[in-house]
Design an enzyme around this catalytic site. Structure first.
Site, PDB file in Angstrom:
ATOM      1  N   PRO A  29       1.170  18.535  -6.172  1.00 25.90           N
ATOM      2  CA  PRO A  29       0.550  18.161  -7.445  1.00 25.90           C
ATOM      3  C   PRO A  29      -0.039  16.747  -7.365  1.00 25.90           C
ATOM      4  O   PRO A  29       0.607  15.844  -6.853  1.00 25.90           O
ATOM      5  CB  PRO A  29       1.723  18.197  -8.425  1.00 25.90           C
ATOM      6  CG  PRO A  29       2.718  19.120  -7.789  1.00 25.90           C
ATOM      7  CD  PRO A  29       2.575  18.916  -6.322  1.00 25.90           C
ATOM      8  N   CYS A  31      -3.042  14.069  -9.598  1.00 26.13           N
ATOM      9  CA  CYS A  31      -3.967  13.926 -10.725  1.00 26.13           C
ATOM     10  C   CYS A  31      -5.401  13.869 -10.259  1.00 26.13           C
ATOM     11  O   CYS A  31      -5.698  13.376  -9.181  1.00 26.13           O
ATOM     12  CB  CYS A  31      -3.647  12.644 -11.474  1.00 26.13           C
ATOM     13  SG  CYS A  31      -2.053  12.791 -12.241  1.00 26.13           S
ATOM     14  N   GLU A 104       3.129  21.947 -12.126  1.00 28.97           N
ATOM     15  CA  GLU A 104       4.243  21.003 -12.103  1.00 28.97           C
ATOM     16  C   GLU A 104       4.657  20.675 -13.548  1.00 28.97           C
ATOM     17  O   GLU A 104       4.035  19.831 -14.201  1.00 28.97           O
ATOM     18  CB  GLU A 104       3.809  19.737 -11.360  1.00 28.97           C
ATOM     19  CG  GLU A 104       4.935  18.753 -11.157  1.00 28.97           C
ATOM     20  CD  GLU A 104       4.452  17.485 -10.465  1.00 28.97           C
ATOM     21  OE1 GLU A 104       5.136  17.034  -9.532  1.00 28.97           O
ATOM     22  OE2 GLU A 104       3.420  16.932 -10.857  1.00 28.97           O
ATOM     23  N   TYR A 170       9.805  19.230 -12.508  1.00 30.64           N
ATOM     24  CA  TYR A 170       9.353  17.991 -11.874  1.00 30.64           C
ATOM     25  C   TYR A 170      10.361  16.870 -12.133  1.00 30.64           C
ATOM     26  O   TYR A 170      10.515  16.414 -13.260  1.00 30.64           O
ATOM     27  CB  TYR A 170       7.981  17.654 -12.455  1.00 30.64           C
ATOM     28  CG  TYR A 170       7.314  16.377 -12.005  1.00 30.64           C
ATOM     29  CD1 TYR A 170       7.609  15.741 -10.802  1.00 30.64           C
ATOM     30  CD2 TYR A 170       6.307  15.826 -12.796  1.00 30.64           C
ATOM     31  CE1 TYR A 170       6.938  14.591 -10.417  1.00 30.64           C
ATOM     32  CE2 TYR A 170       5.634  14.679 -12.421  1.00 30.64           C
ATOM     33  CZ  TYR A 170       5.957  14.058 -11.222  1.00 30.64           C
ATOM     34  OH  TYR A 170       5.291  12.924 -10.853  1.00 30.64           O
ATOM     35  N   ALA A 172      10.577  14.131  -9.688  1.00 31.29           N
ATOM     36  CA  ALA A 172      10.253  12.925  -8.912  1.00 31.29           C
ATOM     37  C   ALA A 172       9.629  11.903  -9.861  1.00 31.29           C
ATOM     38  O   ALA A 172       9.500  12.160 -11.057  1.00 31.29           O
ATOM     39  CB  ALA A 172       9.301  13.273  -7.774  1.00 31.29           C
ATOM     40  N   HIS A 173       9.275  10.754  -9.308  1.00 34.87           N
ATOM     41  CA  HIS A 173       8.618   9.707 -10.097  1.00 34.87           C
ATOM     42  C   HIS A 173       9.372   9.399 -11.387  1.00 34.87           C
ATOM     43  O   HIS A 173       8.774   9.097 -12.422  1.00 34.87           O
ATOM     44  CB  HIS A 173       7.157  10.085 -10.386  1.00 34.87           C
ATOM     45  CG  HIS A 173       6.385  10.358  -9.131  1.00 34.87           C
ATOM     46  ND1 HIS A 173       5.827  11.573  -8.836  1.00 34.87           N
ATOM     47  CD2 HIS A 173       6.143   9.569  -8.044  1.00 34.87           C
ATOM     48  CE1 HIS A 173       5.252  11.510  -7.630  1.00 34.87           C
ATOM     49  NE2 HIS A 173       5.438  10.313  -7.135  1.00 34.87           N
ATOM     50  N   ARG A 223      10.437  19.027  -7.574  1.00 34.39           N
ATOM     51  CA  ARG A 223       9.990  17.826  -6.866  1.00 34.39           C
ATOM     52  C   ARG A 223      11.040  16.761  -7.128  1.00 34.39           C
ATOM     53  O   ARG A 223      11.356  16.457  -8.268  1.00 34.39           O
ATOM     54  CB  ARG A 223       8.629  17.383  -7.396  1.00 34.39           C
ATOM     55  CG  ARG A 223       7.811  16.547  -6.405  1.00 34.39           C
ATOM     56  CD  ARG A 223       6.495  16.162  -7.034  1.00 34.39           C
ATOM     57  NE  ARG A 223       5.475  15.766  -6.076  1.00 34.39           N
ATOM     58  CZ  ARG A 223       4.264  15.332  -6.429  1.00 34.39           C
ATOM     59  NH1 ARG A 223       3.936  15.272  -7.707  1.00 34.39           N
ATOM     60  NH2 ARG A 223       3.386  14.975  -5.513  1.00 34.39           N
ATOM     61  N   ASP A 268       5.651   5.757  -2.871  1.00 35.65           N
ATOM     62  CA  ASP A 268       5.477   7.170  -2.526  1.00 35.65           C
ATOM     63  C   ASP A 268       4.062   7.372  -1.985  1.00 35.65           C
ATOM     64  O   ASP A 268       3.884   7.712  -0.829  1.00 35.65           O
ATOM     65  CB  ASP A 268       5.734   8.024  -3.772  1.00 35.65           C
ATOM     66  CG  ASP A 268       5.308   9.472  -3.595  1.00 35.65           C
ATOM     67  OD1 ASP A 268       5.373   9.966  -2.451  1.00 35.65           O
ATOM     68  OD2 ASP A 268       4.910  10.108  -4.590  1.00 35.65           O
ATOM     69  N   ARG A 300       0.736  11.047   3.608  1.00 39.14           N
ATOM     70  CA  ARG A 300      -0.669  10.863   4.028  1.00 39.14           C
ATOM     71  C   ARG A 300      -0.904  11.451   5.415  1.00 39.14           C
ATOM     72  O   ARG A 300      -1.431  10.797   6.309  1.00 39.14           O
ATOM     73  CB  ARG A 300      -1.057   9.391   3.973  1.00 39.14           C
ATOM     74  CG  ARG A 300      -2.566   9.157   3.957  1.00 39.14           C
ATOM     75  CD  ARG A 300      -2.949   7.786   3.422  1.00 39.14           C
ATOM     76  NE  ARG A 300      -2.068   6.725   3.847  1.00 39.14           N
ATOM     77  CZ  ARG A 300      -2.141   6.125   5.034  1.00 39.14           C
ATOM     78  NH1 ARG A 300      -3.072   6.463   5.883  1.00 39.14           N
ATOM     79  NH2 ARG A 300      -1.278   5.175   5.336  1.00 39.14           N
ATOM     80  N   CYS A 349      -6.885   4.119   0.774  1.00 35.73           N
ATOM     81  CA  CYS A 349      -7.249   2.976  -0.093  1.00 35.73           C
ATOM     82  C   CYS A 349      -6.721   3.159  -1.507  1.00 35.73           C
ATOM     83  O   CYS A 349      -6.659   2.206  -2.280  1.00 35.73           O
ATOM     84  CB  CYS A 349      -8.763   2.799  -0.120  1.00 35.73           C
ATOM     85  SG  CYS A 349      -9.658   4.151  -0.925  1.00 35.73           S
ATOM     86  N   THR A 421     -29.679  -3.716  11.495  1.00 38.39           N
ATOM     87  CA  THR A 421     -29.671  -4.908  12.359  1.00 38.39           C
ATOM     88  C   THR A 421     -28.352  -4.999  13.125  1.00 38.39           C
ATOM     89  O   THR A 421     -28.306  -5.571  14.207  1.00 38.39           O
ATOM     90  CB  THR A 421     -29.846  -6.191  11.528  1.00 38.39           C
ATOM     91  OG1 THR A 421     -28.866  -6.200  10.504  1.00 38.39           O
ATOM     92  CG2 THR A 421     -31.235  -6.250  10.910  1.00 38.39           C
ATOM     93  N   HIS A 428     -20.565  -3.337   5.982  1.00 41.26           N
ATOM     94  CA  HIS A 428     -19.481  -4.308   5.790  1.00 41.26           C
ATOM     95  C   HIS A 428     -18.092  -3.742   6.057  1.00 41.26           C
ATOM     96  O   HIS A 428     -17.127  -4.484   6.141  1.00 41.26           O
ATOM     97  CB  HIS A 428     -19.572  -4.958   4.403  1.00 41.26           C
ATOM     98  CG  HIS A 428     -19.163  -4.078   3.262  1.00 41.26           C
ATOM     99  ND1 HIS A 428     -18.264  -4.478   2.310  1.00 41.26           N
ATOM    100  CD2 HIS A 428     -19.534  -2.833   2.919  1.00 41.26           C
ATOM    101  CE1 HIS A 428     -18.110  -3.509   1.424  1.00 41.26           C
ATOM    102  NE2 HIS A 428     -18.871  -2.515   1.765  1.00 41.26           N
TER     103      HIS A 428
END
Lengths: 730, 267
Positions: A29, A31, A104, A170, A172-173, A223, A268, A300, A349, A421, A428
């Site tokens: 799950p 968002c 969830e 659910y 967790a968190h 979870r 997490d 990840r 990120c 160039t 960047h």
């Protein structure tokens, strides 16, 4: 190319209760900003992943009752038949591609501020949430407990009716079941508090009731954050973690495990700045040792080697992923087909997460410009419309926007000449990836570099010219392209121009030896003295990154910040550890201070609130507040200006000044994208290049086409059969 | 009279990760060929175009020996500044080795009468590094290999060149003209073609010559005209991994033996 046989194990089916996952890839799950109110967004985003090979695909957290209302943040909801109707679209689309759909079920307790519903959240004891610090819950009595458990059951039945295959409780968190389990929240002395068995009771009973209600038709998942990372104040993996897992194992069909809480859930969803792939394993690995049901975990995971290791070492059975599935919805399919080079690797990120944290905007992704655009713009992550003309395109600038624009144009079959160039694709990103902890951001460049190189090999009319001299307007006109895209990027201001004064800072001049822009710091050509002052008016990562880099190298760093330092890093979940890092490196942060002028060796700082709280009309030419008298001098050996950025748009302006020469040179149009148009997040620069490439045949491709909006329609009730009219109860 | 520089180029075969060897075991299956201009030729062409751009009357002619597919590489050369492109082919040339190709090029040079001939040091696919020098031998012209600097004034009877020798040693020398030089990577920075020059190149003619045009006969080219034959082309077996077992001391001894053996084999 076929996949490597050592990855075969990832494609074994896994039975979970009455259902079977077709392989070990599972979108946990997460968002996206769709919830139940944007069913098209929800259905398209999730089903694209089903098409990309994931075996199980979930909603975001899904509220079971108006008492659990996370507004301003956006959850799914299963409050009524209207929500059932909308979420059914997701289930149908996911099923069409052969995957299982999961939901969830969520009750937030004191962490949900109930700003829309205005209901009172309930919890095991009364406390103010450490996440929503103004929200207190009501301590539940035994009746309350029965009632809230009833909410779970009713929502589970609605979930089954919507077509979900997997139903979560659910915990967790730090949401409700964990609030009962953890002594950090649960201070009860009755049968729901005290011993582990008592603290586990609420969760076990709820699982049991949900299982009885829908367990024949749906797999039951839970979870569970197996360690709160507070030490003995919360749940510890090897203590309550494994004990609870043993107790609940008979009641679940699949375990979804992670670590941490909600107030610091970056522990997490660990940003790559601080955490590597699989960072949770030292905590989560204990669960598989004590349970019989399949276990899935996140971290990840983007690398099939790491995934195989997770399975073969017995840490988990199923590879859970949220962010990697956003960056590449076709990750499983690409592994299955041995197309490892084509994987769009999540850079960690957390810009996806930032949008949820901000509270409402649709999710975006730095790597995958199509994330969240599947329904409303009709963008498929892997499929492109064939080119609409024989026009050739010159793209000037191979950074995030120019690189992405070129990639998509090449995918569409256009002849593209990409020109820069720099000696390397990436713009960047090549510099940012050298900042502390940002190495993985380089995957953004790597993906485009690999794809563009491949595509240019396929279509020999395409060309990538790097390390070239800067192109003038005359060069660009004479180049022979039908269309020219300017993606020349932006850079940091050398004169101190900033968002607070909209003017340069007197004395700021990064052409001097003792003043530097962030680019100059990264390039490392100027000598930096012992005492460094950073003048900051940017609310993202640059000032803290430069402070970290220099402090770690032994400089004494003072950070003078006129804006909330690193504010956006709250949203990317990088803030807590960034602050810990600055603290341990003894960076001296002067908040609410900015710079009025700079002289050799010293800068004048002032308190931005030093101009008096009284506002009085004093006539023209006289400021309405008192003169700010908080000015004081700070000495430095080197001063870093992190004050603002400006676009490199001169080529674009020169080309427009020569618009009379376009026709005779065969130039039909000139476009401006990315930071060259306006400095922005890498995700948005990437998006702007992608969008132009998708819409280049439109009447005015410089401006986006309208997108499909999903909004409530006047006169149509959310729940069928109810009234949508204005009706006063008088 | 214009100075004519002839640049001998080759369309080489590049391979992706996945490819198969042909059933007869003598070459890679043509289905897996990716064709491109030889990397060295980018540099020799650039060197010629630089001379042209320095002023004076200079004509740059690119010449290749190959079937019609090679036109694509010739057009690339035209887009980057060559004035003319010549492709020489006859089916009898199939299977030519570097000597046979050199024979064809030498005949083309007699036909074109250039003042200077550039070739790449080697081709990236077959890597014989002999064609250019064999051409000089057949013509009886002065020649120099692995040239990484070239100084020359239009009309001069000599040029000054710098060559790369073993062990990082450089050699400066004068060479009488006309001469054949094989040009090394890095002598310059090759340009990219612009879309405009690519479009212009697409409209330019490619001159084609056959055996008769060059007064050659079929016995001088192809496999029959070659001094060497390919016997077999194959992918060597990859190195093996080996688990070293035993006590720490035994493992160390085995490892040392492997290292010694490896050193002995390569030093």
């Amino acid at each position: 190319m076929a996949r490597d046989p050592k990855h075969d194990i990832l494609f074994e089916p896994i039975k979970i209760g009455p259902k079977t996952l077709r392989n070990r890839f599972y979108q946990v799950p997460h968002c996206i900003g769709a919830g139940s109110d944007r069913p098209g967004f929800q259905a398209a985003h999730r089903s694209v992943k089903a098409e990309g090979g994931w075996a199980g695909i979930n909603t975001e957290y899904c509220s079971i009752h108006p008492e659990s209302d996370d507004t301003h943040r956006l959850s799914a909801r299963l409050w009524d038949d209207g929500d059932v109707h909308n979420l059914r679209a997701m289930c149908d689309e996911v099923h069409r591609h052969g995957a299982l759909a999961g939901v969830e079920l969520w009750y937030g307790g004191a962490h949900s501020p109930n700003m829309e519903s205005r209901a009172t959240p309930r919890g095991p004891s009364q406390y103010a949430s450490e996440f929503e610090t103004m929200t207190y819950c009501k301590e539940m009595d035994l009746n309350d407990i029965k009632q809230v458990q009833g909410y779970y059951v009713e929502a589970a039945l609605r979930a089954r009716d919507a077509g979900f295959d997997i139903v979560y409780v659910y915990g967790a968190h730090s949401y409700l079941p964990l609030q009962f389990l953890s002594p950090f929240y649960n201070k009860r002395t009755d049968q729901y508090g005290g011993s582990l068995e008592n603290r586990a009771r609420f969760w076990l009973e709820t699982l049991d009731q949900v299982r009885r209600a829908v367990g024949k038709d749906c797999a039951i998942a839970t979870r569970f954050a197996v360690d709160s990372l507070y030490g003995t104040s919360g749940i510890e993996a090897e203590v309550d973690g494994v004990q609870f897992a043993k107790l609940a194992d008979p009641l679940v069909d699949v375990w979804d495990i992670d670590v941490g809480d909600i107030a610091e859930w970056g522990e997490d969803a660990g940003p790559s700045r601080f955490y590597l792939q699989g960072h949770q394993v030292p905590w989560t690995k204990f669960i598989k040792q004590v349970v019989k049901k399949p276990v899935l975990g996140v971290g990840r995971f983007t690398d099939p080697e790491k995934m195989v290791e997770i399975v073969t070492k017995g840490y988990a059975d199923i590879i859970g992923a949220a962010r990697p599935s956003i960056a590449d919805p076709f990750l499983p399919k690409k592994i299955e087909e041995g197309r490892y080079d084509d994987i769009r690797v999540c850079i960690g990120c957390n810009v996806c997460i930032s949008r949820w944290e901000i509270g409402g905007p649709p999710m975006i992704c730095t790597q995958n410009a199509t994330a969240g655009e599947e329904f409303r713009r009709g963008w498929h992550p892997e499929k492109f419309k064939k080119k609409g003309s024989q026009d050739s395109v010159l793209v000037i600038g191979a950074g995030p926007s120019g690189g992405e624009c070129s990639r998509v144009l090449m995918e569409r079959g256009y002849t593209v000449h990409l020109y820069d160039t720099a000696a390397k694709i990436g713009g960047h990103i090549n510099q940012l990836a050298m900042l502390p902890g940002l190495g993985e951001w380089g995957y953004h460049r790597d993906y485009r570099e690999t794809q563009i190189t491949k595509l240019a090999k396929k279509n020999k009319e395409c060309q990538v010219a790097l390390g070239q001299k800067p192109m003038t307007a005359a060069d660009a006109l004479a180049y022979g392209a039908d269309r020219i895209v300017i993606a020349t990027g932006s850079s940091w201001n050398t004169d101190g121009t900033n968002c607070l004064s909209h003017d340069p800072i007197p004395g700021a001049d990064a052409s001097r030896d003792d003043q530097l822009t962030p680019e100059q710091v990264i390039l490392g050509k100027k000598k930096i003295g012992k005492r460094v002052v950073i003048v900051n008016a940017d609310t993202y990562f640059m000032a803290p990154s430069i402070a970290e880099k220099l402090a770690a190298a032994g400089h004494e760093v003072t950070l003078v910040t006129g804006v909330h330092l690193a504010n956006y890093m709250h949203f990317t979940l990088e803030y807590p550890n960034m602050m810990r890092r600055l603290h341990e490196l003894h960076v001296n942060v002067l908040e609410h201070e900015f710079c009025s002028k700079i002289e050799p060796g010293r800068m004048q700082a002032y308190n931005i609130w030093g101009d008096g709280s009284k506002r009085t009309y004093r006539g023209p030419g006289k400021p309405p507040r008192d003169e700010n008298q908080s000015h004081h001098w700070i000495e430095f050996d080197s001063l870093i200006l992190v004050t603002g950025r400006h676009s490199h748009d001169s080529l674009h302006r020169e080309l427009h000044a020569k618009s009379g020469e376009w026709e005779k040179n065969g130039v039909k149009a000139v476009y401006l994208i990315g930071d060259a148009e306006a400095p922005r997040l890498i995700a948005d620069a990437t998006f702007s290049g992608h969008r132009l490439a998708r819409e280049i045949e439109e009447a005015n491709p410089q401006l986006p086409l309208p997108y499909k909006r999903e909004v409530a329609k006047w006169g149509v009730a959310h729940v069928a059969g109810t009234s949508a009219a204005i009706e006063y109860k008088v | 009279m214009a100075t004519k520089i002839l640049v001998a180029v080759k369309q080489v075969i590049a391979l992706d990760e996945d490819f198969e060897i042909r059933a007869d075991g003598k070459d890679v299956d043509a289905d897996f060929f990716l064709r491109d201009l030889n990397e060295w030729d980018d540099f020799s062409l650039e060197e010629a175009v630089k001379i042209k751009e320095a002023g004076g009357e200079v004509e740059v002619v690119v010449v290749t020996v190959g079937p019609e597919e090679a036109d694509e590489s010739l057009r690339k050369c035209l887009a980057k500044g060559a004035d003319r492109a010549v492709r020489i082919w006859d089916e009898s040339m199939e299977g030519s080795d570097s000597q046979a190709i050199a024979r064809v090029l030498a005949a083309a040079i007699k036909h074109e009468k250039p003042d200077l001939v550039f070739a790449g040091v080697q081709s990236s696919d077959h890597s014989f590094a002999s064609t250019g020098i064999a051409v000089a031998g057949l013509l009886g012209w002065p020649h120099a290999a692995v040239v990484n600097q070239f100084d020359f004034s239009l009309g001069a009877t000599q040029a000054t060149i710098r060559r790369e020798l073993e062990g990082g040693v450089l050699q400066m020398m004068n060479i009488d003209l006309p001469a054949v030089l094989s040009i090394q990577l890095g002598i310059n920075t090759p340009r990219y073609a612009s879309l405009r020059t690519i479009k212009q190149a697409a409209a330019k003619p490619i001159e084609t010559l056959g055996l008769g045009d060059l007064s050659l006969n079929a016995a001088e080219v192809g496999e029959v005209g070659s001094a060497s034959r390919v016997r077999r082309m194959y992918i060597p077996e990859k190195g093996r991994a080996q688990m070293i077992e035993g006590s720490l001391a035994e493992q160390a001894a085995k490892l040392a033996a492997i290292i010694k053996e490896f050193k002995g084999a390569t030093v």
